[in-house]
Scaffold this motif. Structure first.
Motif, PDB file in Angstrom:
ATOM      1  N   PHE A   1       0.764  -1.130   0.128  1.00 48.12           N
ATOM      2  CA  PHE A   1      -0.027  -0.063   0.019  1.00 48.12           C
ATOM      3  C   PHE A   1       0.765   1.407   0.044  1.00 48.12           C
ATOM      4  O   PHE A   1       0.326   2.425  -0.165  1.00 48.12           O
ATOM      5  N   ARG A   2       2.124   1.166   0.050  1.00 52.64           N
ATOM      6  CA  ARG A   2       2.886   2.421   0.308  1.00 52.64           C
ATOM      7  C   ARG A   2       3.156   2.951  -1.186  1.00 52.64           C
ATOM      8  O   ARG A   2       3.147   2.223  -2.255  1.00 52.64           O
ATOM      9  N   ASP A   3       2.689   4.279  -1.221  1.00 53.10           N
ATOM     10  CA  ASP A   3       2.390   4.895  -2.666  1.00 53.10           C
ATOM     11  C   ASP A   3       3.348   6.181  -2.860  1.00 53.10           C
ATOM     12  O   ASP A   3       2.759   7.310  -2.767  1.00 53.10           O
ATOM     13  N   ASP A   4       4.498   6.059  -3.206  1.00 57.80           N
ATOM     14  CA  ASP A   4       5.242   7.197  -3.158  1.00 57.80           C
ATOM     15  C   ASP A   4       5.064   7.803  -4.835  1.00 57.80           C
ATOM     16  O   ASP A   4       4.546   7.017  -5.643  1.00 57.80           O
ATOM     17  N   ASP A   5       5.345   8.807  -4.840  1.00 59.57           N
ATOM     18  CA  ASP A   5       5.256   9.450  -6.070  1.00 59.57           C
ATOM     19  C   ASP A   5       6.195   8.988  -7.100  1.00 59.57           C
ATOM     20  O   ASP A   5       7.376   8.806  -6.897  1.00 59.57           O
ATOM     21  N   ASN A   6       5.474   8.780  -8.489  1.00 58.51           N
ATOM     22  CA  ASN A   6       6.613   8.214  -9.256  1.00 58.51           C
ATOM     23  C   ASN A   6       6.082   8.776 -10.678  1.00 58.51           C
ATOM     24  O   ASN A   6       4.722   9.146 -11.047  1.00 58.51           O
ATOM     25  N   PRO A   7       6.846   9.229 -11.486  1.00 58.87           N
ATOM     26  CA  PRO A   7       6.760   9.845 -12.518  1.00 58.87           C
ATOM     27  C   PRO A   7       5.900   9.239 -13.721  1.00 58.87           C
ATOM     28  O   PRO A   7       5.096   9.753 -14.559  1.00 58.87           O
ATOM     29  N   VAL A   8       6.000   7.987 -13.547  1.00 59.02           N
ATOM     30  CA  VAL A   8       5.147   6.846 -14.614  1.00 59.02           C
ATOM     31  C   VAL A   8       3.548   6.901 -14.255  1.00 59.02           C
ATOM     32  O   VAL A   8       2.746   6.622 -15.182  1.00 59.02           O
TER      33      VAL A   8
ATOM     34  N   TRP B   1      -5.506   2.377  -3.380  1.00 62.59           N
ATOM     35  CA  TRP B   1      -4.895   1.389  -2.846  1.00 62.59           C
ATOM     36  C   TRP B   1      -4.591   0.008  -3.594  1.00 62.59           C
ATOM     37  O   TRP B   1      -3.403  -0.165  -3.759  1.00 62.59           O
ATOM     38  N   ILE B   2      -5.381  -0.685  -4.335  1.00 65.12           N
ATOM     39  CA  ILE B   2      -5.224  -1.862  -4.978  1.00 65.12           C
ATOM     40  C   ILE B   2      -4.824  -1.628  -6.460  1.00 65.12           C
ATOM     41  O   ILE B   2      -4.616  -2.383  -7.020  1.00 65.12           O
ATOM     42  N   GLY B   3      -5.066  -0.318  -6.983  1.00 69.74           N
ATOM     43  CA  GLY B   3      -4.686   0.046  -8.355  1.00 69.74           C
ATOM     44  C   GLY B   3      -5.504  -0.978  -9.312  1.00 69.74           C
ATOM     45  O   GLY B   3      -6.836  -0.914  -9.384  1.00 69.74           O
ATOM     46  N   ASN B   4      -4.943  -1.554 -10.087  1.00 69.67           N
ATOM     47  CA  ASN B   4      -5.380  -2.623 -11.188  1.00 69.67           C
ATOM     48  C   ASN B   4      -5.452  -3.992 -10.971  1.00 69.67           C
ATOM     49  O   ASN B   4      -5.530  -4.938 -11.603  1.00 69.67           O
ATOM     50  N   ALA B   5      -5.394  -4.261  -9.348  1.00 67.84           N
ATOM     51  CA  ALA B   5      -5.323  -5.887  -9.076  1.00 67.84           C
ATOM     52  C   ALA B   5      -6.489  -6.344  -9.442  1.00 67.84           C
ATOM     53  O   ALA B   5      -6.517  -7.652  -9.778  1.00 67.84           O
ATOM     54  N   TRP B   6      -7.768  -5.828  -9.382  1.00 68.30           N
ATOM     55  CA  TRP B   6      -9.038  -6.412  -9.585  1.00 68.30           C
ATOM     56  C   TRP B   6      -9.087  -6.915 -11.075  1.00 68.30           C
ATOM     57  O   TRP B   6      -9.781  -7.766 -11.433  1.00 68.30           O
ATOM     58  N   GLU B   7      -8.691  -5.892 -11.957  1.00 67.04           N
ATOM     59  CA  GLU B   7      -8.758  -6.161 -13.508  1.00 67.04           C
ATOM     60  C   GLU B   7      -7.756  -7.598 -13.680  1.00 67.04           C
ATOM     61  O   GLU B   7      -8.377  -8.149 -14.543  1.00 67.04           O
ATOM     62  N   LEU B   8      -6.464  -7.454 -13.120  1.00 62.49           N
ATOM     63  CA  LEU B   8      -5.780  -8.503 -13.356  1.00 62.49           C
ATOM     64  C   LEU B   8      -6.533  -9.851 -12.610  1.00 62.49           C
ATOM     65  O   LEU B   8      -6.151 -10.897 -13.543  1.00 62.49           O
ATOM     66  N   LEU B   9      -7.301  -9.771 -11.609  1.00 62.96           N
ATOM     67  CA  LEU B   9      -7.696 -11.092 -11.264  1.00 62.96           C
ATOM     68  C   LEU B   9      -9.011 -11.458 -12.138  1.00 62.96           C
ATOM     69  O   LEU B   9      -8.996 -12.751 -12.277  1.00 62.96           O
ATOM     70  N   GLN B  10      -9.582 -10.549 -12.794  1.00 66.25           N
ATOM     71  CA  GLN B  10     -10.611 -10.757 -13.541  1.00 66.25           C
ATOM     72  C   GLN B  10     -10.158 -11.366 -15.114  1.00 66.25           C
ATOM     73  O   GLN B  10     -11.150 -11.753 -15.744  1.00 66.25           O
ATOM     74  N   MET B  11      -9.012 -11.329 -15.517  1.00 68.07           N
ATOM     75  CA  MET B  11      -8.629 -11.509 -16.719  1.00 68.07           C
ATOM     76  C   MET B  11      -8.523 -13.214 -16.892  1.00 68.07           C
ATOM     77  O   MET B  11      -7.672 -13.972 -16.056  1.00 68.07           O
ATOM     78  N   PRO B  12      -9.118 -13.633 -17.974  1.00 69.16           N
ATOM     79  CA  PRO B  12      -9.060 -15.357 -18.206  1.00 69.16           C
ATOM     80  C   PRO B  12      -7.734 -15.319 -18.946  1.00 69.16           C
ATOM     81  O   PRO B  12      -7.174 -14.748 -19.651  1.00 69.16           O
TER      82      PRO B  12
ATOM     83  N   PHE C   1       0.359   0.003 -15.726  1.00 66.73           N
ATOM     84  CA  PHE C   1      -0.622  -1.040 -15.106  1.00 66.73           C
ATOM     85  C   PHE C   1      -0.356  -1.121 -13.707  1.00 66.73           C
ATOM     86  O   PHE C   1       1.072  -1.236 -13.306  1.00 66.73           O
ATOM     87  N   LYS C   2      -0.987  -0.752 -12.678  1.00 64.62           N
ATOM     88  CA  LYS C   2      -0.489  -0.639 -11.255  1.00 64.62           C
ATOM     89  C   LYS C   2      -1.091  -1.655 -10.363  1.00 64.62           C
ATOM     90  O   LYS C   2      -2.521  -1.948 -10.506  1.00 64.62           O
ATOM     91  N   VAL C   3      -0.246  -2.490  -9.563  1.00 66.92           N
ATOM     92  CA  VAL C   3      -0.995  -3.590  -8.745  1.00 66.92           C
ATOM     93  C   VAL C   3      -0.350  -3.288  -7.229  1.00 66.92           C
ATOM     94  O   VAL C   3       0.708  -3.267  -7.121  1.00 66.92           O
ATOM     95  N   PHE C   4      -1.205  -2.766  -6.466  1.00 70.16           N
ATOM     96  CA  PHE C   4      -0.891  -1.906  -5.119  1.00 70.16           C
ATOM     97  C   PHE C   4       0.227  -1.104  -5.373  1.00 70.16           C
ATOM     98  O   PHE C   4      -0.040  -0.172  -6.194  1.00 70.16           O
ATOM     99  N   SER C   5       1.460  -1.149  -5.091  1.00 67.58           N
ATOM    100  CA  SER C   5       2.320  -0.297  -5.217  1.00 67.58           C
ATOM    101  C   SER C   5       3.440  -0.419  -6.156  1.00 67.58           C
ATOM    102  O   SER C   5       4.311   0.232  -6.437  1.00 67.58           O
ATOM    103  N   LEU C   6       3.109  -1.556  -7.138  1.00 61.54           N
ATOM    104  CA  LEU C   6       3.975  -1.876  -8.125  1.00 61.54           C
ATOM    105  C   LEU C   6       3.559  -1.249  -9.232  1.00 61.54           C
ATOM    106  O   LEU C   6       2.299  -1.625  -9.604  1.00 61.54           O
TER     107      LEU C   6
ATOM    108  N   SER D   1      -1.704 -13.894 -12.176  1.00 62.84           N
ATOM    109  CA  SER D   1      -3.244 -13.132 -11.772  1.00 62.84           C
ATOM    110  C   SER D   1      -3.583 -13.150 -10.568  1.00 62.84           C
ATOM    111  O   SER D   1      -4.497 -12.326 -10.358  1.00 62.84           O
ATOM    112  N   ARG D   2      -3.097 -14.022  -9.662  1.00 63.68           N
ATOM    113  CA  ARG D   2      -3.662 -14.066  -8.141  1.00 63.68           C
ATOM    114  C   ARG D   2      -2.550 -13.723  -7.397  1.00 63.68           C
ATOM    115  O   ARG D   2      -1.591 -14.471  -6.934  1.00 63.68           O
TER     116      ARG D   2
END
Length: 759
Positions: A24-31, A42-53, A74-79, A217-218
């Motif tokens: 959950f740490r979310d530092d400023d990032n130019p990207v 907080w979770i970014g695109n983690a839900w979309e990643l989970l839904q991808m067949p 594409f952001k998954v939590f802080s990644l 994806s999980r």
């Protein structure tokens, strides 16, 4: 009691802090300023990643590229995962000498591939790369040629036994490539009774890819402890055991052979010319083990890596390739025409005087104005023909505008034409009347407009103007385009060249230009000018071309064996393979974990960011490859790439594929032999399978094709039979001649002279 409570609270606090730092740490990032799918708090695109067949993962990423462009996040939590598909960005990432670490998902394969060349990084990677590089030396590949050909002949024999029945490509080709990599790089021949083991191994590879994709994806399965204790992790462990045991058996078999032969076949000896003989991969690793440079675990890691990469990626490339070749019959047999790409026109932006200045300094003093060679960027092309083989040539183009008039004659010359008054006098002297306008395009080109077609034809056929070396041509279209091609054989006449060329724009004529030699005399050059009737230059010009079958037959001749030299001469086949890998790159994505901040253009990419290079989308960019969805091998016939990193099927930079020459050798040998022996036909014309990505690009649906053996004699047999027939005919004629002479001497009548026609 109080102390225990305090201790438990501290542990809970540390656990919460660890979770926050990781997720959950979310530092400023130019990207974060880049576009991408909408991110949740907080979770970014983690839900979309989970839904991808799993079978839609590639489709979703391609849609994101089409929607958000060459760069998106594409952001998954802080990644942050930065996705790129633009050639300049791809070049920056792949050519970086420090950021060579594979991204986190590759770590999921460490239980299988360990610290092999694919997954290792830093000094360990450099050391392994140095050990393994000699494995794919040219001399080693030459030794592999016989084995690859033998395995290809086994494949041909097996397909002949099908008697035209449909064949499932992937399992058939996968068997072939697995047996080939084992017998070449590993030095171990798989017996027929190992068929069940090979099937289990191939199934294990497929399951590993699917399980890895599922784990990506999980996000809760990213932790090794959680994954290893889950049902999926336990299933993954069983699958790994099958893959590892297969590779271990290959290693043990080879070690046993070495011990049995007491090193005679693989000893450290010279090759007869004083050079240390080079060893195949597994022998090289076992030798390194004896020297203490690598341990048994390291050998196992490299064997697992090359067993997978050496058979699965090549099998998929051949599978997709045969699918495309089957669907394009013109690529197999004589297609008559091939395309030579001409670069797009750009405004040269030079004045007439500057053009004239550059003309005077040029090697070839071309005196036809408005198609003077003013080169901004030279583009290399190759035009091949069944009549001639032009070496690498240079093409330069220029447009000219011609006024739309009904009766206009264009006069050109290699020398300066008479000026206005002198030209008028010359026309009057030769009785050319009814002139409405004379327009000077340059000192070397004049347009003369007449009132009637009869007067125009008179000037067009004027013998006096021909004597003076002036060329007269009718011009009645608005736009004329010129292309200049260098390096055309001097023995070819203009008429011959005209016969073998074709274009989407009408070709009006071909002219061989002249140049001045060292003595200052005008002589014919190897440059021709092609004049098109078009508003713009065509994208392609066409010349008669050999396709795979004709190319292979021409190169191989009477030989039954394919040599490395033969393969290097198969330029059209090489272009076919490159186009196959453009449309279906075996590895569609490459991931990098950034270990050192760097600039991607004007964008700062911080340490800890993951960068995914999208090779699949890169290869289908319309600005790099016109008509990108179309199968066109001619793209690679001598034309320069618009960007050096627009085509990277084997990656590029320091971590490029170490076995790419082996892969090309295997694909060339296989495809050339199959096309020589069979007409390859798709089960369903134009059908394309759905594709998915796990470890590699893989078809979701099975691919079927038919192999129909050619019943007519092939080139080699026909040629040899003709020679034999000639010899037999000559011998029979000689025998008959001697017999008649002997009869004449003895004054005897040949018995057959009394035979009737019925006899």
């Amino acid at each position: 009691m109080a102390r225990n409570m305090i201790f438990e609270l501290m542990l809970a606090g540390l656990a919460v802090l660890a979770v926050w730092l990781i997720f959950f740490r979310d530092d400023d990032n130019p990207v974060d300023k880049l576009p991408g799918p909408p991110r949740r708090p907080w979770i970014g695109n983690a839900w979309e990643l989970l839904q991808m067949p799993a079978d839609k993962f590639l489709d979703v990423l391609v849609d994101y590229t089409n929607k958000y462009g060459d760069r998106y996040v594409f952001k998954v939590f802080s990644l942050r995962v930065l996705h790129i598909s633009g050639p300049p960005d791809v070049e920056t990432v792949l050519s970086h000498s420090k950021n060579i670490k594979k991204s986190a998902p590759y770590d999921f394969l460490k239980g299988w591939l360990g610290s092999g060349l694919l997954l290792s990084t830093g000094l360990h990677w450099h050391k392994r790369r140095k050990i393994l590089t000699p494995t794919f030396h040219f001399n080693i590949l030459k030794n592999f040629a016989n084995v690859i050909e033998e395995k290809t002949q086994d494949l041909v024999k097996m397909l002949k036994e099908k008697n035209g029945a449909d064949v499932s490509l992937m399992p058939t080709i996968s068997d072939f490539t697995l047996f080939t990599i084992c017998e070449t790089a590993m030095g171990t021949k798989l017996d027929d009774d190992q068929t069940s083991a090979t099937v289990d191994y191939k199934n294990a590879i497929l399951n590993i890819g699917l399980q890895m994709l599922c784990r990506i994806s999980r996000f809760w399965l990213h932790n090794d402890f959680i994954f290893n204790n889950s049902s999926r992790g336990k299933e993954f462990a069983k699958t790994l055991e099958v893959a590892r045991s297969f590779a271990d058996n290959v290693i043990m078999d080879r070690k046993a052979q070495r011990a049995q032969n007491k090193g005679e076949a693989i000893a450290d000896v010279t090759d007869g010319i004083g050079t240390k003989r080079r060893l195949a991969m597994l022998d090289l690793l076992l030798e390194a083990e004896e020297k203490g440079e690598i341990d048994m675990d390291g050998i196992r890691d490299e064997v697992n890596t090359f067993m997978f990469e050496g058979h699965d990626t090549t099998a998929l490339a051949l599978t997709f390739g045969l699918m495309l070749i089957a669907d394009h019959e013109e690529v197999q047999k004589q297609g008559e025409k091939s395309m030579t790409n001409l670069p797009n026109l750009h405004d040269i932006g030079e004045s007439r005087n500057e053009k004239r200045k550059s003309l005077d300094q040029s090697e070839e003093s071309i005196s036809e104005n408005d198609f003077i060679t003013v080169t901004r960027r030279k583009t290399k092309v190759r035009i091949r023909s069944d009549l001639f083989d032009i070496p690498t040539t240079e093409i330069n183009m220029q447009n000219e505008e011609v006024e739309e008039e009904n009766y206009v004659i264009c006069i050109t010359s290699s020398q300066c034409l008479p000026k206005q008054m002198a030209m008028a006098k010359l026309l009057r002297t030769n009785n050319h009347r009814n002139i409405t306008k004379i327009k000077y395009k340059s000192p070397f080109k004049v347009l003369v407009q007449f009132e009637t077609l009869e007067d125009a034809e008179k000037l067009n056929n004027c013998p006096k103007f021909r004597e003076l070396g002036y060329r007269c041509e009718k011009t009645n279209k608005k736009n004329i385009c010129f292309g200049i091609v260098r390096g055309v054989d001097l023995e070819l006449k203009e008429e011959e060249i005209m016969e073998i060329l074709e274009s989407s724009a009408k070709i009006l004529d071909v002219k061989r230009l002249k140049r001045t030699n060292s003595e200052g005399k005008w002589v014919e050059s190897e440059t021709i000018r092609i004049r098109f009737m078009s508003t713009s230059l065509p994208d392609y010009i066409y010349a008669y071309e050999e396709r795979i079958y004709e190319e292979c037959q021409t190169i191989l001749g009477d030989s039954e064996h394919v040599t490395m030299s033969n393969l290097s001469d198969m330029k059209y086949l090489e272009a076919v393979i490159k186009e196959i890998l453009r449309l279906y790159p075996s590895v569609p994505f490459i991931g990098r974990e950034i270990t050192e901040d760097f600039k991607l253009g004007d964008l700062l990419v911080k340490k800890g960011t993951t960068v995914d290079v999208h090779i699949y989308e890169l290869h289908r960019r319309a600005d790099m490859f016109p008509e990108p969805e179309k199968f066109m091998p001619e793209r690679f016939l001598g034309t320069e790439m618009k960007h050096p990193y627009a085509y990277v099927p084997f990656s590029a930079g320091p971590r490029n594929c170490i076995g790419q020459r082996f892969a090309m050798q295997e694909m060339k040998t296989t495809l050339s032999e199959l096309v020589r022996h069979f007409k390859i036909v798709p089960k369903v014309k134009g059908a394309r399978p759905r594709v998915m990505v796990d470890l590699v690009l893989r078809p979701v649906d099975p691919i079927y094709f038919y192999c129909f053996e050619y019943k007519v004699e092939n080139f080699m047999y026909t040629k040899s039979r003709m020679i034999i027939n000639k010899i037999v005919f000559f011998q029979l004629t000689l025998v008959a001649h001697n017999f008649l002479n002997e009869c004449e001497k003895r004054k005897q009548i040949p018995f057959y002279s009394k035979m009737t026609s019925n006899d």
